[in-house]
Scaffold this motif. Sequence first.
Motif, mmCIF file in Angstrom:
data_model
loop_
_atom_site.group_PDB
_atom_site.id
_atom_site.type_symbol
_atom_site.label_atom_id
_atom_site.label_comp_id
_atom_site.label_asym_id
_atom_site.label_seq_id
_atom_site.Cartn_x
_atom_site.Cartn_y
_atom_site.Cartn_z
ATOM 1 N N GLU A 20 0.824 -1.206 0.000
ATOM 2 C CA GLU A 20 0.000 0.000 0.000
ATOM 3 C C GLU A 20 0.860 1.257 0.000
ATOM 4 O O GLU A 20 0.557 2.219 -0.685
ATOM 5 N N THR A 21 1.924 1.233 0.763
ATOM 6 C CA THR A 21 2.794 2.410 0.814
ATOM 7 C C THR A 21 3.433 2.678 -0.546
ATOM 8 O O THR A 21 3.424 3.811 -1.027
ATOM 9 N N LEU A 22 3.949 1.648 -1.194
ATOM 10 C CA LEU A 22 4.666 1.828 -2.452
ATOM 11 C C LEU A 22 3.752 1.998 -3.662
ATOM 12 O O LEU A 22 4.082 2.739 -4.582
ATOM 13 N N LEU A 23 2.610 1.322 -3.661
ATOM 14 C CA LEU A 23 1.732 1.345 -4.821
ATOM 15 C C LEU A 23 0.666 2.436 -4.718
ATOM 16 O O LEU A 23 0.461 3.201 -5.665
ATOM 17 N N ALA A 24 -0.004 2.516 -3.592
ATOM 18 C CA ALA A 24 -1.146 3.421 -3.466
ATOM 19 C C ALA A 24 -0.743 4.868 -3.215
ATOM 20 O O ALA A 24 -1.449 5.782 -3.642
ATOM 21 N N THR A 25 0.370 5.101 -2.540
ATOM 22 C CA THR A 25 0.765 6.479 -2.216
ATOM 23 C C THR A 25 0.924 7.346 -3.470
ATOM 24 O O THR A 25 0.346 8.431 -3.532
ATOM 25 N N PRO A 26 1.677 6.907 -4.488
ATOM 26 C CA PRO A 26 1.799 7.761 -5.680
ATOM 27 C C PRO A 26 0.459 7.972 -6.394
ATOM 28 O O PRO A 26 0.176 9.061 -6.879
ATOM 29 N N VAL A 27 -0.373 6.930 -6.430
ATOM 30 C CA VAL A 27 -1.664 7.041 -7.115
ATOM 31 C C VAL A 27 -2.561 8.062 -6.405
ATOM 32 O O VAL A 27 -3.141 8.941 -7.049
ATOM 33 N N THR A 28 -2.656 7.961 -5.084
ATOM 34 C CA THR A 28 -3.521 8.905 -4.363
ATOM 35 C C THR A 28 -2.963 10.330 -4.414
ATOM 36 O O THR A 28 -3.735 11.288 -4.474
ATOM 37 N N ALA A 29 -1.651 10.474 -4.423
ATOM 38 C CA ALA A 29 -1.053 11.811 -4.528
ATOM 39 C C ALA A 29 -1.367 12.433 -5.891
ATOM 40 O O ALA A 29 -1.728 13.616 -5.970
ATOM 41 N N ILE A 30 -1.263 11.638 -6.937
ATOM 42 C CA ILE A 30 -1.576 12.133 -8.289
ATOM 43 C C ILE A 30 -3.044 12.524 -8.388
ATOM 44 O O ILE A 30 -3.383 13.591 -8.920
ATOM 45 N N ILE A 31 -3.931 11.684 -7.861
ATOM 46 C CA ILE A 31 -5.363 11.995 -7.890
ATOM 47 C C ILE A 31 -5.640 13.295 -7.142
ATOM 48 O O ILE A 31 -6.394 14.148 -7.609
ATOM 49 N N SER A 32 -5.010 13.468 -5.997
ATOM 50 C CA SER A 32 -5.208 14.683 -5.209
ATOM 51 C C SER A 32 -4.774 15.924 -5.984
ATOM 52 O O SER A 32 -5.504 16.923 -6.061
ATOM 53 N N ILE A 33 -3.610 15.871 -6.581
ATOM 54 C CA ILE A 33 -3.089 17.009 -7.353
ATOM 55 C C ILE A 33 -4.016 17.330 -8.529
ATOM 56 O O ILE A 33 -4.352 18.499 -8.779
ATOM 57 N N ILE A 34 -4.436 16.302 -9.239
ATOM 58 C CA ILE A 34 -5.320 16.517 -10.387
ATOM 59 C C ILE A 34 -6.643 17.125 -9.938
ATOM 60 O O ILE A 34 -7.152 18.067 -10.556
ATOM 61 N N CYS A 35 -7.212 16.603 -8.858
ATOM 62 C CA CYS A 35 -8.491 17.134 -8.367
ATOM 63 C C CYS A 35 -8.367 18.603 -7.975
ATOM 64 O O CYS A 35 -9.231 19.417 -8.313
#
Length: 138
Positions: free
Chosen positions: A111-126
Amino acid sequence: MWNPSKKLRTIACKILIILFSMTTIFHIFALLQVVPFQYLWGGRLGSVKEMYLMESVSLFVTAFFLGSSILYSRYLNQGLVPFWTRIVFGFVGTIFLLNTIGNLVAVTDLETLLATPVTAIISIICFSLVSKYENKTS
């Protein structure tokens, strides 16, 4: 305040639609127990029953985010993005920013390695979709 162009907003919406679609599929796999519940929710779930509850909520929320992204894209194509839609993306961006912080302290490395970048990207885009869109046709 930064005001991205229609082209950038369109690309951002397409990225969100792809990411939320993939996340929806992931939550369905989790509910079908293709993904072991020990790897979900930062490794903090105690039972399959708890997993069903949390993943059902996740699936519902992700479907809402996916629908919101599709709506935003449609409004953008019409040249008008309503205020309430921008508030939704501010809320979604905040949720994913908090989720990113949660992923950083997850028990599981996956979760730390896979989900962290994905959620950060989603946050920035939103957050990039929150500013008022003005159809500048000159």
